[in-house]
Motif scaffolding. Sequence first.
Motif, PDB file in Angstrom:
ATOM      1  N   ALA A  10       9.027  11.379  15.695  1.00  0.00           N
ATOM      2  CA  ALA A  10       8.474  11.263  17.044  1.00  0.00           C
ATOM      3  C   ALA A  10       8.433  12.636  17.708  1.00  0.00           C
ATOM      4  O   ALA A  10       9.352  13.033  18.381  1.00  0.00           O
ATOM      5  CB  ALA A  10       9.310  10.289  17.865  1.00  0.00           C
ATOM      6  N   ARG A  11       7.371  13.356  17.471  1.00  0.00           N
ATOM      7  CA  ARG A  11       7.186  14.641  18.134  1.00  0.00           C
ATOM      8  C   ARG A  11       6.577  14.365  19.491  1.00  0.00           C
ATOM      9  O   ARG A  11       5.554  13.720  19.599  1.00  0.00           O
ATOM     10  CB  ARG A  11       6.274  15.545  17.325  1.00  0.00           C
ATOM     11  CG  ARG A  11       6.878  15.965  16.024  1.00  0.00           C
ATOM     12  CD  ARG A  11       5.864  16.814  15.295  1.00  0.00           C
ATOM     13  NE  ARG A  11       6.363  17.096  13.975  1.00  0.00           N
ATOM     14  CZ  ARG A  11       6.602  18.325  13.537  1.00  0.00           C
ATOM     15  NH1 ARG A  11       6.352  19.358  14.282  1.00  0.00           N
ATOM     16  NH2 ARG A  11       7.069  18.511  12.343  1.00  0.00           N
ATOM     17  N   ARG A  12       7.166  14.890  20.509  1.00  0.00           N
ATOM     18  CA  ARG A  12       6.683  14.675  21.861  1.00  0.00           C
ATOM     19  C   ARG A  12       6.405  16.013  22.532  1.00  0.00           C
ATOM     20  O   ARG A  12       6.981  17.024  22.163  1.00  0.00           O
ATOM     21  CB  ARG A  12       7.723  13.906  22.671  1.00  0.00           C
ATOM     22  CG  ARG A  12       7.983  12.514  22.145  1.00  0.00           C
ATOM     23  CD  ARG A  12       6.809  11.607  22.489  1.00  0.00           C
ATOM     24  NE  ARG A  12       7.076  10.277  21.994  1.00  0.00           N
ATOM     25  CZ  ARG A  12       6.310   9.657  21.121  1.00  0.00           C
ATOM     26  NH1 ARG A  12       5.265  10.231  20.649  1.00  0.00           N
ATOM     27  NH2 ARG A  12       6.598   8.446  20.722  1.00  0.00           N
ATOM     28  N   PRO A  13       5.550  16.002  23.535  1.00  0.00           N
ATOM     29  CA  PRO A  13       5.280  17.240  24.265  1.00  0.00           C
ATOM     30  C   PRO A  13       6.557  17.816  24.850  1.00  0.00           C
ATOM     31  O   PRO A  13       7.414  17.096  25.325  1.00  0.00           O
ATOM     32  CB  PRO A  13       4.333  16.782  25.376  1.00  0.00           C
ATOM     33  CG  PRO A  13       3.731  15.523  24.873  1.00  0.00           C
ATOM     34  CD  PRO A  13       4.767  14.882  24.013  1.00  0.00           C
ATOM     35  N   ARG A  14       6.657  19.141  24.792  1.00  0.00           N
ATOM     36  CA  ARG A  14       7.874  19.790  25.247  1.00  0.00           C
ATOM     37  C   ARG A  14       7.670  20.614  26.511  1.00  0.00           C
ATOM     38  O   ARG A  14       8.643  21.006  27.123  1.00  0.00           O
ATOM     39  CB  ARG A  14       8.430  20.667  24.138  1.00  0.00           C
ATOM     40  CG  ARG A  14       8.734  19.872  22.880  1.00  0.00           C
ATOM     41  CD  ARG A  14       9.573  20.686  21.937  1.00  0.00           C
ATOM     42  NE  ARG A  14       9.667  20.071  20.642  1.00  0.00           N
ATOM     43  CZ  ARG A  14      10.540  19.129  20.316  1.00  0.00           C
ATOM     44  NH1 ARG A  14      11.383  18.688  21.192  1.00  0.00           N
ATOM     45  NH2 ARG A  14      10.566  18.631  19.113  1.00  0.00           N
ATOM     46  N   THR A  23      -2.076  14.222  27.525  1.00  0.00           N
ATOM     47  CA  THR A  23      -2.629  13.186  28.394  1.00  0.00           C
ATOM     48  C   THR A  23      -4.143  13.305  28.472  1.00  0.00           C
ATOM     49  O   THR A  23      -4.864  12.304  28.392  1.00  0.00           O
ATOM     50  CB  THR A  23      -2.016  13.286  29.799  1.00  0.00           C
ATOM     51  OG1 THR A  23      -0.595  13.154  29.679  1.00  0.00           O
ATOM     52  CG2 THR A  23      -2.551  12.208  30.712  1.00  0.00           C
ATOM     53  N   LEU A  24      -4.640  14.511  28.628  1.00  0.00           N
ATOM     54  CA  LEU A  24      -6.081  14.734  28.717  1.00  0.00           C
ATOM     55  C   LEU A  24      -6.794  14.302  27.438  1.00  0.00           C
ATOM     56  O   LEU A  24      -7.833  13.636  27.487  1.00  0.00           O
ATOM     57  CB  LEU A  24      -6.361  16.212  28.995  1.00  0.00           C
ATOM     58  CG  LEU A  24      -7.823  16.619  29.084  1.00  0.00           C
ATOM     59  CD1 LEU A  24      -8.479  15.982  30.298  1.00  0.00           C
ATOM     60  CD2 LEU A  24      -7.943  18.127  29.148  1.00  0.00           C
ATOM     61  N   MET A  25      -6.249  14.646  26.292  1.00  0.00           N
ATOM     62  CA  MET A  25      -6.897  14.336  25.017  1.00  0.00           C
ATOM     63  C   MET A  25      -6.787  12.854  24.648  1.00  0.00           C
ATOM     64  O   MET A  25      -7.486  12.391  23.748  1.00  0.00           O
ATOM     65  CB  MET A  25      -6.294  15.174  23.888  1.00  0.00           C
ATOM     66  CG  MET A  25      -6.545  16.641  24.018  1.00  0.00           C
ATOM     67  SD  MET A  25      -8.290  17.003  23.841  1.00  0.00           S
ATOM     68  CE  MET A  25      -8.297  18.731  24.221  1.00  0.00           C
ATOM     69  N   ASN A  26      -5.921  12.111  25.325  1.00  0.00           N
ATOM     70  CA  ASN A  26      -5.731  10.705  24.993  1.00  0.00           C
ATOM     71  C   ASN A  26      -6.181   9.767  26.108  1.00  0.00           C
ATOM     72  O   ASN A  26      -5.771   8.616  26.148  1.00  0.00           O
ATOM     73  CB  ASN A  26      -4.260  10.443  24.646  1.00  0.00           C
ATOM     74  CG  ASN A  26      -3.918  11.002  23.292  1.00  0.00           C
ATOM     75  OD1 ASN A  26      -4.264  10.425  22.274  1.00  0.00           O
ATOM     76  ND2 ASN A  26      -3.275  12.150  23.263  1.00  0.00           N
ATOM     77  N   THR A  91     -11.151  12.567  18.397  1.00  0.00           N
ATOM     78  CA  THR A  91     -10.109  12.989  17.456  1.00  0.00           C
ATOM     79  C   THR A  91      -8.736  13.060  18.117  1.00  0.00           C
ATOM     80  O   THR A  91      -7.773  13.468  17.486  1.00  0.00           O
ATOM     81  CB  THR A  91     -10.446  14.361  16.851  1.00  0.00           C
ATOM     82  OG1 THR A  91     -10.513  15.335  17.898  1.00  0.00           O
ATOM     83  CG2 THR A  91     -11.745  14.308  16.087  1.00  0.00           C
ATOM     84  N   ARG A  92      -8.683  12.668  19.385  1.00  0.00           N
ATOM     85  CA  ARG A  92      -7.443  12.694  20.162  1.00  0.00           C
ATOM     86  C   ARG A  92      -6.817  14.076  20.217  1.00  0.00           C
ATOM     87  O   ARG A  92      -5.611  14.238  20.175  1.00  0.00           O
ATOM     88  CB  ARG A  92      -6.453  11.680  19.626  1.00  0.00           C
ATOM     89  CG  ARG A  92      -6.971  10.272  19.659  1.00  0.00           C
ATOM     90  CD  ARG A  92      -5.926   9.398  20.241  1.00  0.00           C
ATOM     91  NE  ARG A  92      -6.372   8.037  20.339  1.00  0.00           N
ATOM     92  CZ  ARG A  92      -6.362   7.396  21.484  1.00  0.00           C
ATOM     93  NH1 ARG A  92      -5.972   7.982  22.562  1.00  0.00           N
ATOM     94  NH2 ARG A  92      -6.747   6.153  21.533  1.00  0.00           N
ATOM     95  N   GLY A  93      -7.671  15.085  20.264  1.00  0.00           N
ATOM     96  CA  GLY A  93      -7.187  16.456  20.394  1.00  0.00           C
ATOM     97  C   GLY A  93      -6.561  17.009  19.134  1.00  0.00           C
ATOM     98  O   GLY A  93      -5.743  17.929  19.190  1.00  0.00           O
ATOM     99  N   LEU A  94      -6.959  16.487  17.996  1.00  0.00           N
ATOM    100  CA  LEU A  94      -6.360  16.873  16.720  1.00  0.00           C
ATOM    101  C   LEU A  94      -6.334  18.381  16.519  1.00  0.00           C
ATOM    102  O   LEU A  94      -5.348  18.938  16.038  1.00  0.00           O
ATOM    103  CB  LEU A  94      -7.139  16.211  15.579  1.00  0.00           C
ATOM    104  CG  LEU A  94      -6.591  16.401  14.177  1.00  0.00           C
ATOM    105  CD1 LEU A  94      -5.289  15.623  14.022  1.00  0.00           C
ATOM    106  CD2 LEU A  94      -7.601  15.934  13.156  1.00  0.00           C
TER     107      LEU A  94
END
Length: 180
Positions: A10-14, A23-26, A91-94
């Motif tokens: 579970a990598r999360r924004p840091r 948030t923007l990409m999703n 691509t959800r900001g891939l």
Amino acid sequence: MTTTDTTPTARRPRTRYDERMYTLMNRREGVELYATAGRRRAVVIAHVLLTAASLAALFSAFATATVWLSFVPLMLLLPWCIATGVINAATRGLLELRTRVLDERQLAERDRVRALAHRLTTYVLLCAVAGGIVVGELGGLTAGGVVLPVLISAFAVHWLMPMWVAGMTAQDEPADETDA
């Protein structure tokens, strides 16, 4: 700003920037624009055509000294940016999100997309060199007249190919169970 989730999968924004970009990409607005593979491919093809038209207008403006052609890329900039946003959303900001934000599956997908994109770029560059040689020989042009457009085109293709490949190969999202 850190998260408390420490599981390796579970990598999360840091940082705030990472969270804002994630948030923007999703965001789910405009999902209709890229909901199917056909729509995603149409957006990628439109993006490729907008890029090609912009480059062709610039090259023509320089070759013919026609000033108004240099404004064509500015007119195409808004639809080009919209198409870029749709591809990034699909691509959800891939390719735009930092590594620490992506999970293992997304990292593997990004590596696969980049490898395929750079392989395709190699073929495009090979064709551009061969085409430059043929145009130079058959058209009687010197290499200097062909080099700058080829180099600029190669840069544009190299820069944008990963996004185009990601948009073309993005998978459909699973249907919500509540929709049934």
